[in-house]
Motif scaffolding. Structure first.
Motif, mmCIF file in Angstrom:
data_model
loop_
_atom_site.group_PDB
_atom_site.id
_atom_site.type_symbol
_atom_site.label_atom_id
_atom_site.label_comp_id
_atom_site.label_asym_id
_atom_site.label_seq_id
_atom_site.Cartn_x
_atom_site.Cartn_y
_atom_site.Cartn_z
ATOM 1 N N LYS A 1 0.834 -1.201 0.000
ATOM 2 C CA LYS A 1 0.000 0.000 0.000
ATOM 3 C C LYS A 1 0.867 1.249 0.000
ATOM 4 O O LYS A 1 0.566 2.232 -0.677
ATOM 5 N N SER A 2 1.979 1.195 0.727
ATOM 6 C CA SER A 2 2.897 2.328 0.783
ATOM 7 C C SER A 2 3.450 2.643 -0.602
ATOM 8 O O SER A 2 3.543 3.811 -0.993
ATOM 9 N N LEU B 1 0.693 5.701 2.822
ATOM 10 C CA LEU B 1 0.086 5.309 4.092
ATOM 11 C C LEU B 1 -0.318 6.544 4.881
ATOM 12 O O LEU B 1 0.314 7.590 4.784
ATOM 13 N N THR B 2 -1.343 6.386 5.684
ATOM 14 C CA THR B 2 -1.716 7.438 6.620
ATOM 15 C C THR B 2 -0.702 7.433 7.764
ATOM 16 O O THR B 2 0.105 6.512 7.896
ATOM 17 N N VAL B 3 -0.774 8.432 8.594
ATOM 18 C CA VAL B 3 0.130 8.510 9.744
ATOM 19 C C VAL B 3 -0.056 7.290 10.649
ATOM 20 O O VAL B 3 0.915 6.677 11.092
ATOM 21 N N SER B 4 -1.298 6.930 10.900
ATOM 22 C CA SER B 4 -1.549 5.784 11.788
ATOM 23 C C SER B 4 -1.081 4.478 11.134
ATOM 24 O O SER B 4 -0.573 3.588 11.823
ATOM 25 N N ARG C 1 1.455 4.209 9.019
ATOM 26 C CA ARG C 1 2.928 4.223 9.139
ATOM 27 C C ARG C 1 3.351 3.790 10.535
ATOM 28 O O ARG C 1 4.314 3.036 10.706
ATOM 29 N N HIS C 2 2.615 4.277 11.525
ATOM 30 C CA HIS C 2 2.914 3.904 12.903
ATOM 31 C C HIS C 2 2.715 2.398 13.108
ATOM 32 O O HIS C 2 3.556 1.730 13.713
ATOM 33 N N MET C 3 1.609 1.859 12.581
ATOM 34 C CA MET C 3 1.353 0.421 12.698
ATOM 35 C C MET C 3 2.460 -0.384 12.017
ATOM 36 O O MET C 3 2.938 -1.387 12.553
ATOM 37 N N LEU C 4 2.887 0.047 10.835
ATOM 38 C CA LEU C 4 3.951 -0.644 10.114
ATOM 39 C C LEU C 4 5.244 -0.618 10.921
ATOM 40 O O LEU C 4 5.920 -1.646 11.036
ATOM 41 N N GLN C 5 5.580 0.516 11.502
ATOM 42 C CA GLN C 5 6.784 0.608 12.333
ATOM 43 C C GLN C 5 6.704 -0.351 13.514
ATOM 44 O O GLN C 5 7.681 -1.036 13.831
ATOM 45 N N GLU C 6 5.543 -0.407 14.157
ATOM 46 C CA GLU C 6 5.377 -1.302 15.301
ATOM 47 C C GLU C 6 5.509 -2.764 14.885
ATOM 48 O O GLU C 6 6.122 -3.570 15.589
ATOM 49 N N MET C 7 4.932 -3.107 13.746
ATOM 50 C CA MET C 7 5.030 -4.487 13.264
ATOM 51 C C MET C 7 6.471 -4.843 12.887
ATOM 52 O O MET C 7 6.933 -5.953 13.149
ATOM 53 N N MET C 8 7.192 -3.887 12.305
ATOM 54 C CA MET C 8 8.594 -4.131 11.954
ATOM 55 C C MET C 8 9.434 -4.322 13.226
ATOM 56 O O MET C 8 10.304 -5.182 13.272
#
Length: 78
Positions: free
Chosen positions: A49-50, A55-58, A60-67
Motif C-alpha cells: 500500500k505504501s 500510508l496514513t500517519v496511523s 505508518r505507525h502500525m507498520l513501524q510497530e510491526m517491523m
C-alpha cells in the motif's frame, strides 16, 4: 456455527499416540508459526500500500510497530 466445526470436533476427539507434553509443544510451535505468518502478511500489505498509494500517519505507525515486533521475534530465536 462455522464451516470448521466438524473438522475441529474430529481433531478434539482424536486419540493421539504422542505424550501430552509433546503435543503441547507442537501446538505452541504451530500457533507461533501462524502468528509469524500473519505478521509477515500484514507487513507486506502495508508495504504494498505504501508503494501504491501511500500510508496514513496511523498506518505508518502500525507498520513501524510491526517491523519492531518482527525484529524482536528474530532476536528471540537467536
Amino acid at each position: 456455527d462455522t464451516p470448521y466445526f466438524a473438522a475441529l470436533g474430529k481433531l478434539a476427539g482424536w486419540a493421539h499416540e504422542e505424550p501430552e507434553d509433546e503435543l503441547i509443544k507442537k501446538f505452541t510451535d504451530i500457533i507461533l508459526f501462524l502468528q509469524k505468518q500473519n505478521l509477515e502478511n500484514k507487513i507486506h500489505q502495508y508495504l504494498a500500500k505504501s508503494r501504491n498509494q501511500g500510508l496514513t500517519v496511523s498506518e505508518r505507525h502500525m507498520l513501524q510497530e510491526m517491523m519492531k515486533q518482527r525484529h524482536l521475534n528474530a532476536q528471540d530465536r537467536n
